[in-house]
Design an enzyme around this catalytic site. Structure first.
Site, PDB file in Angstrom:
ATOM      1  N   ILE A  99      39.660  31.537  85.255  1.00  0.00           N
ATOM      2  CA  ILE A  99      38.649  30.391  84.999  1.00  0.00           C
ATOM      3  C   ILE A  99      39.661  29.548  83.908  1.00  0.00           C
ATOM      4  O   ILE A  99      39.902  29.914  83.112  1.00  0.00           O
ATOM      5  CB  ILE A  99      37.562  30.779  84.726  1.00  0.00           C
ATOM      6  N   PRO A 154      42.718  37.824  79.103  1.00  0.00           N
ATOM      7  CA  PRO A 154      42.774  36.884  77.896  1.00  0.00           C
ATOM      8  C   PRO A 154      41.598  35.962  77.743  1.00  0.00           C
ATOM      9  O   PRO A 154      41.159  35.201  78.677  1.00  0.00           O
ATOM     10  CB  PRO A 154      43.918  35.906  78.563  1.00  0.00           C
ATOM     11  N   ASP A 160      37.685  34.931  81.673  1.00  0.00           N
ATOM     12  CA  ASP A 160      38.907  35.502  81.918  1.00  0.00           C
ATOM     13  C   ASP A 160      39.810  34.079  82.108  1.00  0.00           C
ATOM     14  O   ASP A 160      39.712  33.591  83.532  1.00  0.00           O
ATOM     15  CB  ASP A 160      38.925  36.381  83.077  1.00  0.00           C
ATOM     16  N   HIS A 161      40.793  33.778  81.122  1.00  0.00           N
ATOM     17  CA  HIS A 161      41.525  32.496  81.469  1.00  0.00           C
ATOM     18  C   HIS A 161      42.585  32.665  82.719  1.00  0.00           C
ATOM     19  O   HIS A 161      43.215  31.557  83.033  1.00  0.00           O
ATOM     20  CB  HIS A 161      42.106  32.199  80.116  1.00  0.00           C
ATOM     21  N   ARG A 162      42.697  33.752  83.135  1.00  0.00           N
ATOM     22  CA  ARG A 162      43.791  34.129  84.327  1.00  0.00           C
ATOM     23  C   ARG A 162      43.056  33.305  85.632  1.00  0.00           C
ATOM     24  O   ARG A 162      43.753  32.977  86.705  1.00  0.00           O
ATOM     25  CB  ARG A 162      44.234  35.331  84.574  1.00  0.00           C
TER      26      ARG A 162
END
Length: 561
Positions: free
Chosen positions: A537, A359, A533-535
């Site tokens: 950060i 993501p 990576d929004h998972r």
């Protein structure tokens, strides 16, 4: 260091076997028990491991050549860590996958039973120290008439595939295994209605020495040789559905390592046309097939069967998308078709995977590099005679290291549900080459000055342009930088280079009027595009990282803090 000839060990009763794959190249560093080549007989494919660790100085074999016991595979510059020598045994034992699996060594024949004998149990014979080897193909069905020594199933370890033969002749009344099962010595394979004669009495094949997959057939009981190393004796258990094997038909022509790679990706090998010797499937074939499926240019049979009315690619159907357009471009004018380069074929599949699975969010900011650019120009004038040209990217790499230390979650990788924090600082940078984009990695950037970073960057970039980058030159990165500053653009969204969790994009610096509190003054600004990576950060952390990076580039003295 001394050079050592690595030879083909005892591979059973075979005179010569064909080399179908060379797994290393000159300059590679190999470990003891690491596979060097794949060979193939009429019954089994097997990987020949190295007897010790070292650096490959010369390769003595080629694909299509023939080797036998004692043939020199390659010359190593040994590092002194030699693998333990196999213990002596009265029967042949190999440091390679057991070719003896292909042709069982007959012992004294057993007395032939009377005609129309009762049910006969066919069991897995001694296959050495292996446990839980996977059944990857069932070669017969209920009702088939089989001969003694006829192959019934194919099993596979992490080093070799081998066929299990019948110990008797007869008619198959019941099959006790299926594709995806795991079996061990003594497990029941099938029930036969015996005919006039049984096969020669089964006997135990010797266990392989030092990483050797053992014989999959029966031979007279003999003492086992030294046990293989743990790495060699770990069998790769297949899932209940094995996508590398067709439900019917012949086993795809591929080495054990290629079949394992296909299983990990879920690629059906029976749907791939091999480009290697005798139609052998290579790793490049799997990459090309995967890319075609992901782009919608091809679909697997399983996905096609589930596709909605109106068609659709494998992935497109699952997402409810319409099929990829098929266009005859030539009817609109002259066209020229060119195959993608090998680099683009591989990187394309990786980029698509990363974009779909990670993501992405991109934070855009700007850094004032007016003073830093002036310092860079002055530094180059001072070092004209050294031949080292300092680029802005060298300063950015050093600034990124400082930011990684301040924000350690950016120096991580996801491993399942675990976050791996790295205590080293290796920075990759995208290099544009005639064959496509590659990402060499500058190691230990935290321990190097700007001049050394610039020099090593130049050397790696030249190797990239010349097509001489080794795999070690592109591994171990913590974070990557993609710089388009020399070309143009304001901002862009770089794709994260998995398994990293962030990538920094640099666009072209521009002079802009900046308000200093009293007036507008011209300042050179550098656009920063940070994809993360929004998972791992969140947006606030990314904004702080980019803002801190801008502060360091505006006043480079901050790297000393």
């Amino acid at each position: 260091m001394a050079t050592v000839d690595i030879k083909v060990p005892d591979i059973g009763d075979f005179d010569e076997v064909a080399v179908i794959e060379v797994l290393v190249k000159v300059g590679d560093t190999v470990k003891a028990e690491q596979s060097l080549i794949t060979v193939e007989s009429d019954k089994a494919s097997m990987e020949i491991p190295s007897s010790q660790a070292g650096v490959v100085k010369e390769i003595k074999v080629a694909v299509g050549g023939k080797v036998k016991e004692g043939s020199v595979v390659l010359v190593l510059e040994a590092d002194g860590a030699q693998a333990p020598a196999p213990a002596a045994a009265p029967a042949p034992a190999a440091a390679s996958p057991a070719a003896a699996a292909a042709t069982p060594a007959p012992a004294a024949p057993a007395p032939a039973p009377a005609a129309a004998s009762g049910p006969v149990e066919v069991k897995v014979p001694d296959i050495g120290d292996f446990k839980d080897v996977s059944v990857i193909e069932v070669l017969v069905k209920v009702g088939d008439t089989v001969k003694a020594e006829q192959s019934l199933i194919t099993v596979e370890s992490d080093k070799a595939s081998m066929e299990i033969p019948s110990s008797a002749a007869g008619v198959v009344k019941e099959l006790r295994v299926k594709v995806g099962d795991v079996v061990n010595i003594g497990d029941l394979v099938a029930m036969l209605e015996g005919t006039s004669a049984a096969a020669p009495a089964a006997a135990t094949a010797p266990a392989a020495a030092a990483s050797a997959p053992a014989s999959a057939t029966a031979s007279a009981p003999t003492p086992a040789a030294a046990s293989p190393s743990p790495a060699a004796t770990t069998a790769a258990a297949a899932p209940a559905h094995n996508p590398t094997v067709a439900p019917t038909g012949k086993l795809p022509h591929a080495s054990p390592s290629i079949r394992k790679f296909a299983r990990e990706l879920g690629v059906p090998l029976d749907e791939i046309k091999g480009s290697g010797l005798k139609g052998r499937i290579t790793q490049e074939d799997i990459h090309a097939f995967t890319k075609a499926v992901m782009s919608g240019a091809a679909s697997t049979k399983a996905a096609a069967a589930k596709a909605p009315v109106g068609g659709g690619s494998a992935d497109g159907a699952a997402l409810g998308l319409i099929p990829w357009p098929k266009v005859d471009f030539a009817k609109f004018g002259t066209v020229e078709r060119k195959d993608l380069s090998r680099i683009k074929k591989i990187s394309g599949a990786n980029l698509h995977r990363n974009w779909v699975m990670i993501p992405h969010v991109t934070n855009n900011d700007e850094a004032d590099i007016t003073e830093l650019e002036a310092f860079r120009v002055a530094t180059n004038k001072e070092n004209e005679k050294s031949g080292v040209k300092v680029t802005m990217l060298a300063f950015v790499i050093k600034a990124v290291v400082s930011a990684l230390k301040k924000f350690p979650e950016f120096n991580t990788s996801l491993d399942g549900d675990t976050l791996v924090y790295k205590q080293y600082y290796n920075v990759g940078f995208a290099a544009d080459t005639p064959n496509g984009l590659v990402v060499p990695v500058l190691k230990d950037a935290d321990k190097k000055g700007i001049l050394q970073i610039s020099q090593e960057m130049g050397e790696l970039a030249k190797k990239a342009r010349d097509g001489k980058l080794g795999s070690a030159d592109m591994q171990g990165g913590c974070m990557s930088i993609s710089s388009l500053g020399g070309i143009g653009g304001t901002h862009f969204t770089p794709i994260i280079n998995a398994p990293e969790v962030a990538i920094l994009g640099l666009s072209k610096g521009q002079m802009k009027p900046v308000w200093d509190g009293k007036q507008f003054v011209p300042r050179l600004t550098l656009p920063l595009s940070l994809s993360y990576d929004h998972r791992v950060i969140d947006g606030a952390s990314a904004a702080r990282f980019n803002a801190y990076l801008g502060q360091v580039l505006a006043d480079f003295r901050r790297v000393l803090l």
